[in-house]
Design an enzyme around this catalytic site. Structure first.
Site, short mmCIF file in Angstrom:
data_model
loop_
_atom_site.label_atom_id
_atom_site.label_comp_id
_atom_site.label_asym_id
_atom_site.label_seq_id
_atom_site.Cartn_x
_atom_site.Cartn_y
_atom_site.Cartn_z
N ASP A 35 13.26 -0.76 5.84
CA ASP A 35 11.92 -0.57 5.29
C ASP A 35 11.08 0.36 6.15
O ASP A 35 10.99 0.20 7.37
CB ASP A 35 11.20 -1.91 5.18
CG ASP A 35 11.77 -2.77 4.07
OD1 ASP A 35 12.40 -2.21 3.16
OD2 ASP A 35 11.59 -3.99 4.11
N TRP B 261 3.03 -0.35 13.22
CA TRP B 261 2.45 -1.68 13.09
C TRP B 261 2.51 -2.46 14.40
O TRP B 261 2.41 -3.69 14.40
CB TRP B 261 3.13 -2.44 11.96
CG TRP B 261 2.67 -1.96 10.60
CD1 TRP B 261 1.71 -1.05 10.34
CD2 TRP B 261 3.16 -2.40 9.33
NE1 TRP B 261 1.56 -0.87 8.99
CE2 TRP B 261 2.44 -1.68 8.34
CE3 TRP B 261 4.14 -3.30 8.93
CZ2 TRP B 261 2.68 -1.85 6.98
CZ3 TRP B 261 4.37 -3.48 7.57
CH2 TRP B 261 3.65 -2.77 6.61
N ASN C 100 -3.78 0.16 9.02
CA ASN C 100 -3.02 -0.81 8.23
C ASN C 100 -3.96 -1.72 7.43
O ASN C 100 -3.51 -2.72 6.89
CB ASN C 100 -2.12 -1.65 9.15
CG ASN C 100 -1.18 -2.55 8.36
OD1 ASN C 100 -0.79 -2.23 7.25
ND2 ASN C 100 -0.85 -3.70 8.91
N ARG D 107 -4.87 -11.68 4.09
CA ARG D 107 -3.62 -11.42 4.79
C ARG D 107 -3.90 -10.87 6.19
O ARG D 107 -4.63 -9.89 6.35
CB ARG D 107 -2.79 -10.41 3.99
CG ARG D 107 -1.57 -9.86 4.68
CD ARG D 107 -0.44 -10.85 4.67
NE ARG D 107 0.76 -10.23 5.20
CZ ARG D 107 1.64 -10.83 5.99
NH1 ARG D 107 1.43 -12.09 6.34
NH2 ARG D 107 2.72 -10.21 6.41
N CYS D 108 -3.31 -11.52 7.20
CA CYS D 108 -3.46 -11.08 8.58
C CYS D 108 -2.09 -10.84 9.20
O CYS D 108 -1.10 -11.49 8.82
CB CYS D 108 -4.19 -12.14 9.41
SG CYS D 108 -5.83 -12.54 8.81
N HIS E 130 0.98 -9.04 -4.88
CA HIS E 130 -0.20 -9.49 -4.15
C HIS E 130 -1.15 -10.25 -5.06
O HIS E 130 -2.21 -10.71 -4.61
CB HIS E 130 -0.91 -8.30 -3.51
CG HIS E 130 -0.09 -7.65 -2.44
ND1 HIS E 130 0.82 -6.67 -2.71
CD2 HIS E 130 -0.03 -7.88 -1.10
CE1 HIS E 130 1.40 -6.29 -1.58
NE2 HIS E 130 0.92 -7.02 -0.60
N GLU F 251 -10.33 -18.49 10.27
CA GLU F 251 -11.06 -19.48 9.48
C GLU F 251 -11.37 -18.98 8.06
O GLU F 251 -11.32 -19.76 7.10
CB GLU F 251 -12.37 -19.85 10.18
CG GLU F 251 -12.20 -20.57 11.50
CD GLU F 251 -12.22 -19.63 12.69
OE1 GLU F 251 -12.70 -20.06 13.76
OE2 GLU F 251 -11.78 -18.46 12.55
N LEU F 252 -11.69 -17.69 7.93
CA LEU F 252 -12.01 -17.17 6.60
C LEU F 252 -10.78 -17.18 5.71
O LEU F 252 -10.87 -17.49 4.51
CB LEU F 252 -12.58 -15.75 6.71
CG LEU F 252 -12.98 -15.10 5.38
CD1 LEU F 252 -14.07 -15.89 4.68
CD2 LEU F 252 -13.44 -13.66 5.60
N GLU G 148 1.18 5.84 6.64
CA GLU G 148 -0.04 5.31 7.25
C GLU G 148 -0.60 6.20 8.36
O GLU G 148 -1.80 6.41 8.44
CB GLU G 148 0.25 3.93 7.80
CG GLU G 148 -0.92 3.23 8.41
CD GLU G 148 -0.57 1.80 8.77
OE1 GLU G 148 -0.70 1.45 9.95
OE2 GLU G 148 -0.13 1.06 7.87
#
Length: 775
Positions: free
Chosen positions: A608, A570, A119, A524-525, A704, A16-17, A614
């Site tokens: 990639d 990921w 991440n 971004r999700c 971005h 929702e956000l 990370e």
């Protein structure tokens, strides 16, 4: 026993956000609507935690974009270029997060970096010389009162003063220690404000304490908190650490006048040994992080209770609070909405809400720990949990996959001939111009692209209709790139929902959630897949669309793949296999795809590894033995079998690469593109200093941000690159994929990028001719 949560997801169960924020950015929703939705989400999250019986519920862990950015604004750390826009406070905040291009001016966004070994990305605060660190906002106090008015007494959470000083980028000649006194005064004022509002506890997050620290840094920490806590009054202070152990500062922490210390016993296994060796302070509460905030598997109660019993040798029950190991920001909201995974799978999973239940159950079991040991009849929660783990492995091993990884030899990780020889072969083969232009891979994922994918997934259109739509988009994408004059093209990735999830769907061994969204940055999700069993390639993944795109143009078209380390990092990994074994399984599967692409005439293949940096351990002593010794070979395994004339690219983003450039070079790619624009191309200085030999494409603009960079801006960036790195080894590209941008932004930015590259190319060639004439 009491329970504590370090932080909670904030994007919303149904994102929702994200959607409210994006409506606001597009001018389709008001500021008031956005803030109302944010308030509704905060209340929902507090209520969920209260319903699960959590003792210490966090507030101020919510953010419209990023918590570090929130704190920078709270402390008045706002660079002049954003203040000078003359925007209101919310628009200034978003200008720092996303950049601004409009009537008031044109500014880039702040730099963005990975949050330690996750991440999630945070925005790097910039502290300009002359700016006063002072309390300049009310957000944490407002949200504490907001919860209090709903009958929920929360534990306010802020990034700690030491960690903030370490995260800030300083201009001028000053460094962290020069601002320590000012920072201490502001944090003292924060505590005084919270005491006046009736807060019992305030949590200061100090993840920086799990890194390698020097004697000077430890002295800074002690001096800082000595001042902050010197007159803290009745409010209690929790110094919360996570993502590792505090071996360098454990004794110093015990000596600080704080009331609680939060330690991570999931990633920080050494913390239990520190307590064994040095004991515990009688005047402090231990907030013991025993429920993982990163993985999505059920907690094994027997192991957690054993740990609690061990801790109780030094820390009495009444001095211990059970906690998550880190914020639950890094896991999805709840398993309850997963209808397609099935009960057999779901009972093994614990997302954020399920972890609240685990904390409460563990607290109840821990309170009766002695009784459990002596009882003839064990508590039902304990029995149920043991029965779950007694089932054993969740998926049967795949003998063929295990045999492949077991039979690997040193030769499988080496590509021949050497990189320098391959470079000459490829230069003759492709005949690309100086400063060749390309993109990182994806093009805009428009509403119609997502609609087409959803319709196919739900059976509303046939496979042929789905494929035909994608082919039409690919044809348009190739035509656009030819029109713009790019040198190496891509097919646009319209078939892909995500650079990891899409690959997982074409591999055996993966499972997928319906609502398992996790925030990556801002709005971004991502929806990480779950590694459930042994991994192998089920079918060709990218070959069809890559070959189709190649047939539409005479220019080279890159095959676009995600590398094994990024797919692993990921995803939510299984816990019954070493990370190295999972990485090699994935690498062998992607290797099959690489060789298949090559066999179908794809001569440039990008693999990639956006997430390589990370999961690098936070302590340097663990880098090789725990990570690099298998991560770098896993990448080499993917491409070691290709022909010399096949050019292998890779891409990495939003991390600090300077300290592992030697290892990155050892990946033996032919071309590496880096994110560099948000860090103002600082990477090129390091590449120059280290004599980096691989051809590189430091990103020349930030994808971005919605702003479109001008030609002169891009020319300046390319010239800076060419001044410090050999022009014949430079590529010109954006700093990441273009899926999050709209088509107008992409066209304008790429048009300017190609024009800038051509103009710089002419300048460099003219300079070379002049030098030749002088000789």
């Amino acid at each position: 026993m009491q329970t504590s949560v370090i932080g909670y997801p904030r994007i919303g169960v149904n994102r929702e956000l994200k959607f409210a924020s994006e409506r606001y950015f597009r001018g389709e929703g008001s500021k008031e609507q956005l803030l109302q939705e944010a308030a509704r989400l905060r209340l929902t999250h507090w209520q969920v935690q209260k319903q699960h019986g959590i003792t210490y519920i966090p507030s101020n862990d919510f953010s419209l974009y990023d918590g570090v950015l929130d704190t920078a604004c709270l402390l008045n750390i706002i660079p002049a270029r954003y203040r000078d826009l003359g925007l209101d406070s919310l628009e200034t905040y978003y200008a720092m997060a996303r950049g601004y291009q409009g009537k008031r001016g044109d500014v880039k966004a702040l730099a963005m970096k990975k949050w330690y070994n996750t991440n999630y990305h945070y925005l790097v605060p910039e502290l300009e010389e002359g700016v006063e660190i002072r309390l300049a906002g009310t957000k944490p106090f407002d949200e504490f009162l907001e919860a209090k008015q709903q009958g929920i007494r929360t534990k306010p959470v802020l990034p700690g003063a030491f960690t903030m000083l370490k995260l800030i980028k300083y201009s001028g000649g000053k460094q962290a220690a020069d601002y320590a006194a000012d920072m201490a005064e502001v944090y003292k004022e924060i505590l005084a404000r919270f005491e006046a509002l009736g807060a019992e506890w305030v949590q200061f997050d100090e993840p920086e304490l799990v890194r390698d620290l020097t004697a000077e840094e430890i002295e800074l920490l002690c001096d800082l908190y000595g001042k902050i806590l010197s007159a803290k009054g009745r409010v209690k202070v929790l110094l919360q650490t996570y993502f590792g152990d505090v071996r360098d500062v454990y004794q110093a922490l015990l000596g600080l006048p704080c009331d609680g210390i939060g330690l991570d016993f999931v990633e920080g296994a050494e913390n239990i040994n520190l307590i064994h060796q040095y004991g515990w302070a009688q005047d402090k509460i231990l907030f013991a992080g025993i429920v993982s905030g990163k993985n999505i598997w059920r907690n094994r109660y027997r192991e957690s209770l054993d740990l609690i019993a061990e801790l109780n040798r030094w820390v009495p029950h009444e001095q211990m609070v059970l906690s998550t190991s880190c914020s639950l920001l890094h896991v999805p909201y709840t398993v309850r909405h997963e209808q397609q995974l099935g009960e057999e799978v779901c009972r093994h999973l614990a997302f954020a809400e399920e972890k609240l239940a685990e904390l409460t159950e563990l607290a109840g079991l821990a309170a009766g720990l002695k009784e459990i040991e002596d009882a003839a009849e064990l508590p039902e929660a304990y029995v149920r949990n043991e029965a779950l783990f007694a089932e054993g492995n969740r998926a049967a091993p795949n003998p063929a996959v295990r045999a492949k990884t077991a039979s690997l030899t040193a030769a499988d990780f080496v590509r021949l001939p050497a990189a320098s020889e391959r470079a000459e072969i490829q230069r003759a083969r492709f005949k690309l111009p100086l400063l060749p232009t390309t993109t990182i891979g994806s093009f805009p994922q428009t509403a119609e692209v997502r609609k087409n994918r959803t319709a196919y997934r739900k059976g509303r259109i046939s496979e042929e209709q789905y494929r035909r739509f994608n082919q039409e988009k690919i044809a348009a994408c190739i035509a656009l790139q030819e029109e713009l004059g790019l040198d190496v093209l891509v097919h646009g990735e319209y078939e892909r929902n995500d650079m990891v999830e899409y690959f997982g769907e074409c591999l055996d061994g993966f499972l997928f959630t319906e609502q398992g969204w996790v925030q990556s940055y801002g709005t971004r999700c991502v929806k990480p897949p779950i590694i459930w069993g042994d991994v192998s390639r089920a079918r060709p993944i990218t070959v069809e669309y890559a070959v189709y795109a190649k047939g539409l143009t005479n220019k080279p078209v890159k095959g676009m793949l995600t590398g094994p380390v990024t797919i692993l990092n990921w995803s939510f990994p299984r816990e019954d296999l070493p990370a190295s074994e999972m990485a090699y399984q994935i690498a062998l599967a992607i290797r099959e795809e690489v060789l298949d692409l090559e066999a179908h005439g794809i001569e440039i293949i990008q693999i990639d590894e956006a997430a390589l940096r990370e999961k690098l351990p936070l302590r340097r002593s663990d880098w090789h033995c725990e990570y690099l010794d298998w991560a770098i070979p896993a990448f080499r395994l993917v491409h070691s079998g290709v022909k010399p004339e096949t050019q292998i690219h890779t891409h990495m983003c939003y991390s600090e690469f300077a300290d592992i450039l030697q290892e990155i070079e050892a990946m033996d790619a032919d071309v590496i593109s880096f994110e560099a624009s948000r860090s103002d191309l600082a990477l090129i200085d390091v590449l120059q200093e280290t004599g980096f030999q691989t051809a590189v494409g430091p990103g020349v603009y930030d994808i971005h941000s919605p702003r479109i960079p001008g030609v002169d801006e891009l020319k300046e960036a390319i010239l800076r690159m060419a001044e410090k790195l050999p022009a014949e080894k430079l590529w010109v590209n954006p700093d990441c994929g273009l899926k999050t941008r709209n088509e107008a932004e992409v066209r304008g930015s790429l048009q300017h990028m190609v024009q800038a590259a051509r103009e710089v190319r002419k300048l460099l060639i003219a300079d070379e001719h002049r030098r030749d004439a002088l000789v």
